[in-house]
Design a protein around this motif. Structure first.
Motif, short mmCIF file in Angstrom:
data_model
loop_
_atom_site.label_atom_id
_atom_site.label_comp_id
_atom_site.label_asym_id
_atom_site.label_seq_id
_atom_site.Cartn_x
_atom_site.Cartn_y
_atom_site.Cartn_z
N ILE A 35 -16.35 2.55 4.04
CA ILE A 35 -17.13 1.29 4.05
C ILE A 35 -16.00 0.13 4.61
CG2 ILE A 35 -17.69 -0.63 2.31
CD1 ILE A 35 -18.40 1.69 0.55
N LYS A 36 -16.44 -0.62 5.49
CA LYS A 36 -15.45 -1.44 5.92
C LYS A 36 -15.48 -2.93 5.60
CE LYS A 36 -14.82 1.43 9.86
NZ LYS A 36 -14.53 1.73 11.34
N ASN A 37 -16.84 -3.56 5.44
CA ASN A 37 -17.26 -4.73 4.88
C ASN A 37 -18.52 -4.92 4.33
OD1 ASN A 37 -17.02 -7.51 4.57
ND2 ASN A 37 -17.36 -8.05 6.65
N ALA A 38 -18.67 -4.29 3.13
CA ALA A 38 -19.89 -4.56 2.48
C ALA A 38 -20.09 -5.70 2.04
CB ALA A 38 -19.83 -3.43 1.03
N ILE A 39 -21.35 -6.23 2.43
CA ILE A 39 -21.58 -7.86 2.02
C ILE A 39 -22.89 -8.04 1.28
CG2 ILE A 39 -20.29 -8.72 4.09
CD1 ILE A 39 -23.05 -8.68 5.46
N ALA A 40 -23.53 -6.95 1.05
CA ALA A 40 -24.82 -6.89 0.32
C ALA A 40 -25.19 -5.52 -0.44
CB ALA A 40 -25.98 -7.75 0.97
N ILE A 41 -25.75 -5.66 -1.59
CA ILE A 41 -26.15 -4.35 -2.29
C ILE A 41 -27.38 -4.31 -2.95
CG2 ILE A 41 -25.00 -5.06 -4.39
CD1 ILE A 41 -23.83 -2.26 -4.45
N ASP A 42 -28.19 -3.21 -3.04
CA ASP A 42 -29.47 -3.15 -3.72
C ASP A 42 -29.13 -1.70 -4.40
OD1 ASP A 42 -31.83 -3.84 -5.05
OD2 ASP A 42 -32.92 -4.02 -2.95
N PHE A 43 -30.33 -1.51 -5.36
CA PHE A 43 -30.30 -0.28 -6.05
C PHE A 43 -31.84 0.08 -6.40
CE2 PHE A 43 -30.28 1.99 -10.33
CZ PHE A 43 -29.70 2.98 -9.94
N ASP A 44 -31.88 1.38 -6.14
CA ASP A 44 -33.26 1.96 -6.31
C ASP A 44 -33.26 2.83 -7.64
OD1 ASP A 44 -35.65 3.44 -6.81
OD2 ASP A 44 -35.54 4.16 -4.51
N PRO A 45 -33.55 2.07 -8.69
CA PRO A 45 -33.44 2.95 -10.04
C PRO A 45 -34.29 4.38 -10.28
CG PRO A 45 -34.93 1.00 -10.37
CD PRO A 45 -34.37 0.97 -9.05
N LEU A 46 -35.35 4.49 -9.49
CA LEU A 46 -35.96 5.48 -9.55
C LEU A 46 -35.51 6.79 -8.91
CD1 LEU A 46 -39.78 4.14 -8.96
CD2 LEU A 46 -38.62 4.83 -11.26
N GLU A 47 -35.07 6.51 -7.68
CA GLU A 47 -34.21 7.50 -6.96
C GLU A 47 -32.65 7.53 -7.07
OE1 GLU A 47 -35.87 9.81 -4.95
OE2 GLU A 47 -37.65 9.08 -5.43
N LYS A 48 -32.25 6.69 -8.00
CA LYS A 48 -30.66 6.38 -8.33
C LYS A 48 -29.91 6.38 -7.14
CE LYS A 48 -31.37 8.56 -12.64
NZ LYS A 48 -31.12 9.95 -13.28
N GLN A 49 -30.32 5.46 -6.03
CA GLN A 49 -29.61 5.31 -4.74
C GLN A 49 -29.15 3.64 -4.64
OE1 GLN A 49 -32.34 6.93 -1.91
NE2 GLN A 49 -31.43 8.81 -1.92
N ILE A 50 -28.04 3.78 -3.87
CA ILE A 50 -27.53 2.46 -3.81
C ILE A 50 -27.62 2.18 -2.19
CG2 ILE A 50 -25.32 1.08 -3.51
CD1 ILE A 50 -24.32 3.21 -5.84
N TYR A 51 -28.11 0.85 -1.78
CA TYR A 51 -28.05 0.52 -0.40
C TYR A 51 -27.38 -0.60 -0.27
CZ TYR A 51 -32.51 3.18 -0.32
OH TYR A 51 -33.48 4.11 -0.45
N TRP A 52 -26.44 -0.73 0.77
CA TRP A 52 -25.79 -1.87 1.15
C TRP A 52 -25.54 -2.01 2.51
CZ3 TRP A 52 -23.75 2.96 0.46
CH2 TRP A 52 -22.75 3.53 1.27
N THR A 53 -25.29 -3.37 2.89
CA THR A 53 -25.23 -3.83 4.23
C THR A 53 -23.60 -3.88 4.63
OG1 THR A 53 -27.19 -5.21 4.09
CG2 THR A 53 -25.76 -5.45 5.92
#
Length: 79
Positions: A35-53
């Motif tokens: 990870i170099k510069n994470a600026i936004a995050i979201d979470f999918d509770p059904l799949e238990k996955q994290i998404y970030w930009t």
């Protein structure tokens, strides 16, 4: 910590993604490298996955909450 059975807060700190327990206020980093510069995050509770930009990588990324699974990077193209 880091299970969706407890109340948690996900937050980024540029080069890390963190999970904080809302009952103890202790936090730990999700074990993800590159990870170099994470600026936004979201979470999918059904799949238990994290998404970030990642602003430096110019990509949207995905990994499981516990850091397992293959890191998925979707490159962003700006015109």
């Amino acid at each position: 910590m880091g299970t969706v059975e407890e109340d948690v807060l996900l937050f980024v700190r540029r080069q890390s993604i963190n999970v904080m327990s809302l009952s103890s206020f202790k936090y730990q980093a999700v074990p993800v490298s590159g990870i170099k510069n994470a600026i936004a995050i979201d979470f999918d509770p059904l799949e238990k996955q994290i998404y970030w930009t990642d602003g430096e990588e110019q990509s949207i990324n995905r990994v499981y909450l516990d850091g397992t699974g293959e890191l998925f990077k979707y490159p962003l193209k700006f015109h």
